[in-house]
Enzyme design. Structure first.
Site, PDB file in Angstrom:
ATOM      1  N   LYS A 105       3.982 -21.531  15.578  1.00 26.26           N
ATOM      2  CA  LYS A 105       3.109 -21.578  16.755  1.00 26.26           C
ATOM      3  C   LYS A 105       1.815 -20.876  16.406  1.00 26.26           C
ATOM      4  O   LYS A 105       1.787 -20.006  15.533  1.00 26.26           O
ATOM      5  CB  LYS A 105       3.769 -20.847  17.928  1.00 26.26           C
ATOM      6  CG  LYS A 105       3.191 -21.191  19.283  1.00 26.26           C
ATOM      7  CD  LYS A 105       3.802 -22.478  19.775  1.00 26.26           C
ATOM      8  CE  LYS A 105       3.514 -22.752  21.208  1.00 26.26           C
ATOM      9  NZ  LYS A 105       4.469 -23.704  21.775  1.00 26.26           N
ATOM     10  N   ASP A 145      -0.740 -27.381  23.002  1.00 21.33           N
ATOM     11  CA  ASP A 145       0.043 -26.473  23.845  1.00 21.33           C
ATOM     12  C   ASP A 145      -0.866 -26.136  25.036  1.00 21.33           C
ATOM     13  O   ASP A 145      -1.757 -26.923  25.362  1.00 21.33           O
ATOM     14  CB  ASP A 145       0.463 -25.231  23.038  1.00 21.33           C
ATOM     15  CG  ASP A 145       1.581 -24.461  23.717  1.00 21.33           C
ATOM     16  OD1 ASP A 145       2.723 -24.919  23.710  1.00 21.33           O
ATOM     17  OD2 ASP A 145       1.311 -23.384  24.289  1.00 21.33           O
TER      18      ASP A 145
HETATM   19  N1  GLU Z   1       3.644 -27.212  22.472  1.00 24.69           N
HETATM   20  C1  GLU Z   1       4.810 -28.005  22.628  1.00 24.69           C
HETATM   21  C2  GLU Z   1       6.036 -27.128  22.725  1.00 24.69           C
HETATM   22  O1  GLU Z   1       5.955 -25.969  23.033  1.00 24.69           O
HETATM   23  C3  GLU Z   1       4.927 -29.110  21.591  1.00 24.69           C
HETATM   24  C4  GLU Z   1       4.989 -28.672  20.176  1.00 24.69           C
HETATM   25  C5  GLU Z   1       4.889 -29.805  19.183  1.00 24.69           C
HETATM   26  O2  GLU Z   1       4.832 -30.942  19.580  1.00 24.69           O
HETATM   27  O3  GLU Z   1       4.866 -29.495  17.987  1.00 24.69           O
HETATM   28  O4  GLU Z   1       7.135 -27.584  22.569  1.00 24.69           O
END
Ligand code: GLU
Length: 439
Positions: A105, A145
């Site tokens: 992340k 996100d």
């Molecule tokens: N931000 C989204 C999550 O927290 C998607 C992450 C992604 O697709 O890599 O799951």
């Protein structure tokens, strides 16, 4: 907002699951820390000519299952602890929904609403350039996100491609359709949560219409609210960052609320006589509560006042460990984030796969495959919940940790104990039967 550090809170839940499944201490030790953290100071040249330094982060938590994968968040609240927690949750989530990705992340400590489009583009490109040596289609694959979108992903991909000298669409997912993005990605998180809830409603034999309060009206909150209101649920409360609205008697037509908000700027302005606060929304007497905004909103201060029977965690980490304990005592059924909101990363995987194989799937195909994945993840979590008599969160963590462990089976044991066992075995060779004179 609770003061509990989100990373500490996340690890409490990990320890609980580890205890239930009697996880080896050496494995737990590895899972309690991220593999790599990256902290950046990014220069942003404002339109005024002034220079501002923005803090940037990327946490690569664990890659046993595949390349690190997880979004980039642009929010003033972003800090290292938050990003670590979010990267940890991605590790568990990707294992629960069984996509070949590890967890990562990232984020910038900034409110993008305070930037012009040009400033946002310059900042995103700077971030991509700095991260370029550490990301890539087979290394680490960011995605949208909170407060990030397809446009930001497109800038990121473009800048990364310049650095590596080759167009690399698979370096990020959540790109705009027509620019390497997958059909269905934008709706995927909300739709995935909807499929999971439908499975739960069926298992529990609940009668519709069920009342729902949805906190958050961004990509996730909006899409799930829409689907719920069109499929036999009564959406009686909604909210955006400025506050909430509720109408327990009549509910809301979500599409109408969406266009009213567009016109008036906020939900509160659209329904001035129905205003409530975001905190009040959480405590409404509804069947289902869907927190779909930020983490930590249900905590030790308000968990005791929650009246919903089911909580579907569409945000990441909306319930702190302390809040979770109170909800467990109240026997409120919590569908954890790592299952409920895994539809987003599931379709991110489909997008990455399409990019890597130069394929383009129809929206129908994407949604069908998403449904299959969500239904089977739910079934597996439900199975562990029943078999081990644990709540859904612990069941999901057990499933994830087991998958992580299985991925290590082919790896040589490195622990001291294992090495000692091996040398003890060697020591027990029947040397006394060897013929005399042999050496
Ligand atoms: N931000 C989204 C999550 O927290 C998607 C992450 C992604 O697709 O890599 O799951």
């Amino acid at each position: 907002m609770s003061q509990q550090n989100p990373f500490e809170s996340a690890l409490v839940l990990l320890r609980q699951a580890a205890e239930k499944m009697q996880l080896e201490d050496s494995v737990l030790k590895i899972l309690l820390v991220p593999e790599r953290v990256i902290e950046l100071s990014l220069p942003l040249k404002k339109d005024s000519g002034e220079l501002e330094i923005i803090r940037g982060y990327r946490v690569q938590y664990n890659n046993w299952l595949g390349p690190y994968k997880g979004g980039l968040r642009f929010h003033p609240q972003v800090d290292m602890n938050e990003v670590k927690a979010l990267a940890f949750w991605m590790t568990i989530k990707n294992a629960v929904c069984n996509v070949p990705f590890g967890g990562g992340k990232g984020g910038l400590e900034i409110d993008p609403k305070t930037l012009s489009k040009e400033e946002l583009e310059r900042l995103t490109r700077e971030f991509a350039k700095e991260l370029a040596p550490n990301v890539g289609p087979e290394v680490d694959v960011p995605a949208p996100d909170v407060n990030t979108n397809g446009q930001i992903m497109d800038w990121f991909r473009d800048e990364y491609s310049k650095v590596v000298g080759k167009d690399s669409p698979a370096v990020v997912t959540g790109k705009p359709v027509g620019k390497g993005g997958s059909l269905g990605r934008e709706e995927a998180t909300g739709m995935g949560g909807f499929f999971v809830l439908e499975q739960l409603v069926e298992k529990l034999s609940l009668e519709k219409p069920l009342t729902v309060a949805v906190q958050g009206f961004g990509n996730v909150g909006l899409h799930i609210a829409r689907l719920l209101s069109e499929n036999g649920y009564k959406v009686v409360a909604l909210s955006d960052s400025k506050g909430g609205v509720s109408d327990l008697e009549n509910g809301f037509d979500v599409r109408e609320a969406e266009s009213n908000k567009k016109e008036k700027g906020s939900l509160g302005e659209s329904y001035p006589d129905k205003k409530i606060t975001n905190e009040e929304l959480l405590e409404l007497p509804v069947d289902i509560l869907v927190p779909a905004a930020l983490e930590g909103v249900i905590n030790k201060d308000n968990a005791g006042k929650i009246q919903a029977k089911i909580i579907l965690e569409m945000a990441n980490g909306p319930i702190t460990a302390e809040g979770d304990e109170i909800l467990n005592q109240k026997e409120i059924k919590v569908v954890p984030d790592v299952l409920a909101n895994s539809g987003g990363v599931t379709v991110s995987y489909f997008e990455w796969y399409q990019n890597m194989h130069k394929e383009e799937w129809s929206e129908e195909d994407v949604n069908k495959k998403l449904k299959e994945k969500m239904v089977s993840s739910f079934a597996e979590v439900w199975g562990i919940h029943e078999e081990k008599n644990v709540n859904f969160r612990t069941a999901a963590y057990i499933l994830a940790i087991q998958r992580l462990l299985d991925s290590r089976l082919h790896v040589e044991p490195v622990q001291g104990d294992a090495l000692r066992e091996e040398s003890e075995e060697n020591f027990e060779e029947p040397v006394f039967n060897l013929p005399a004179g042999s050496n």
